[in-house]
Design an enzyme around this catalytic site. Structure first.
Site, short mmCIF file in Angstrom:
data_model
loop_
_atom_site.label_atom_id
_atom_site.label_comp_id
_atom_site.label_asym_id
_atom_site.label_seq_id
_atom_site.Cartn_x
_atom_site.Cartn_y
_atom_site.Cartn_z
N LYS A 52 40.61 32.89 3.99
CA LYS A 52 42.15 32.95 3.42
C LYS A 52 42.29 32.76 1.85
O LYS A 52 43.18 34.07 1.94
CB LYS A 52 43.26 31.63 4.10
CG LYS A 52 42.90 31.64 5.27
CD LYS A 52 43.28 30.03 5.95
CE LYS A 52 43.13 30.80 7.64
NZ LYS A 52 42.97 29.25 8.18
N SER A 68 43.42 27.17 2.53
CA SER A 68 42.87 25.84 3.96
C SER A 68 42.81 26.16 5.20
O SER A 68 43.14 27.40 5.83
CB SER A 68 44.20 24.68 3.78
OG SER A 68 43.74 23.29 4.37
N ASP A 69 41.46 25.59 5.56
CA ASP A 69 41.83 25.68 7.12
C ASP A 69 40.62 24.69 7.83
O ASP A 69 40.80 23.24 6.62
CB ASP A 69 40.47 26.91 7.61
CG ASP A 69 40.52 26.85 8.77
OD1 ASP A 69 41.05 27.62 8.85
OD2 ASP A 69 39.83 26.38 9.56
N GLN A 70 41.46 24.06 8.74
CA GLN A 70 41.07 22.77 9.48
C GLN A 70 40.38 23.02 10.83
O GLN A 70 41.70 23.70 11.64
CB GLN A 70 42.36 21.98 9.82
CG GLN A 70 42.51 20.60 10.29
CD GLN A 70 43.66 19.69 10.23
OE1 GLN A 70 44.42 20.25 11.04
NE2 GLN A 70 43.23 18.39 9.89
N SER A 105 39.27 21.80 4.98
CA SER A 105 38.68 22.85 4.34
C SER A 105 39.65 22.76 2.67
O SER A 105 40.96 23.53 3.27
CB SER A 105 37.25 23.11 4.42
OG SER A 105 36.50 22.84 4.86
#
Length: 192
Positions: A52, A68-70, A105
């Site tokens: 991203k 960010s990623d979840q 993250s």
């Protein structure tokens, strides 16, 4: 003055980043979020956070870009945003009475140097026993279809839990601010 970009269209992440009082831009990265074969939840979120940030590097030269990623790890599977009422109902039924792990993250990419910092923040959530009526009332009220795990921690979602365990509750909303502040300082950004 720092040139900061949030690689996200999430209003929740924007609201968190606003807390730091640093002006920033935001843009939605075009990234395929399909998990790869054999990829763990942590590997998936680390890859997507970096992807991203990198997706915006060409448009934002000389910027610090936050990716960010979840995901929710449920029955050894990475679970993301439900998208629909039915999927949200299923996610909450499966979480009822259980302790589950969320992995968020975070990447901070310096697009001028291509240097990046990357980390993963686990957070454990213990759900109380949820009956179908409670789930339905909650979903009708908050409609958290764009939230991993089908709840809004910053809203009424807190009523679904017995306990929370982790280093930064902001990571559960989607942006670990404690670690982000550390990363920004490492890039020379002056924070209190």
């Amino acid at each position: 003055m720092v040139n900061l970009v949030l690689a996200s269209s999430s209003p929740y992440r924007r609201a968190l980043l606003d807390r730091l009082g640093i002006p920033f831009e935001h843009a939605a990265p075009e990234v395929d979020e399909t998990p790869r074969a054999g990829e763990t939840a942590e590997q998936l979120t680390l890859r997507l956070a970096l992807d991203k940030a990198r997706a915006l590097a060409g448009r934002y030269a000389d910027h610090l870009i936050i990716g960010s990623d979840q995901v929710l790890l449920l029955d050894d599977q990475a679970v993301s945003k439900p998208g629909t009422h039915a999927a949200a109902t299923d996610q909450l039924r499966r979480c009822s009475g259980r302790t589950v792990q969320f992995t968020t993250s975070l990447c901070l990419l310096n697009s001028a140097t291509d240097h990046y910092q990357l980390t993963s923040e686990p957070f454990m959530v213990s759900f109380r026993e949820l009956d179908d009526d409670s789930i339905e009332r909650y979903l009708q009220r908050e409609q958290p279809y764009d939230c991993a795990g089908s709840f809004k921690m910053e809203g009424l979602g807190i009523s679904l839990f017995r306990a929370l365990r982790g280093d930064d509750p902001n990571s559960l909303i989607g942006l670990p601010l404690i670690r982000l502040c550390e990363m920004l300082r490492e890039e020379g950004v002056q924070l209190p």
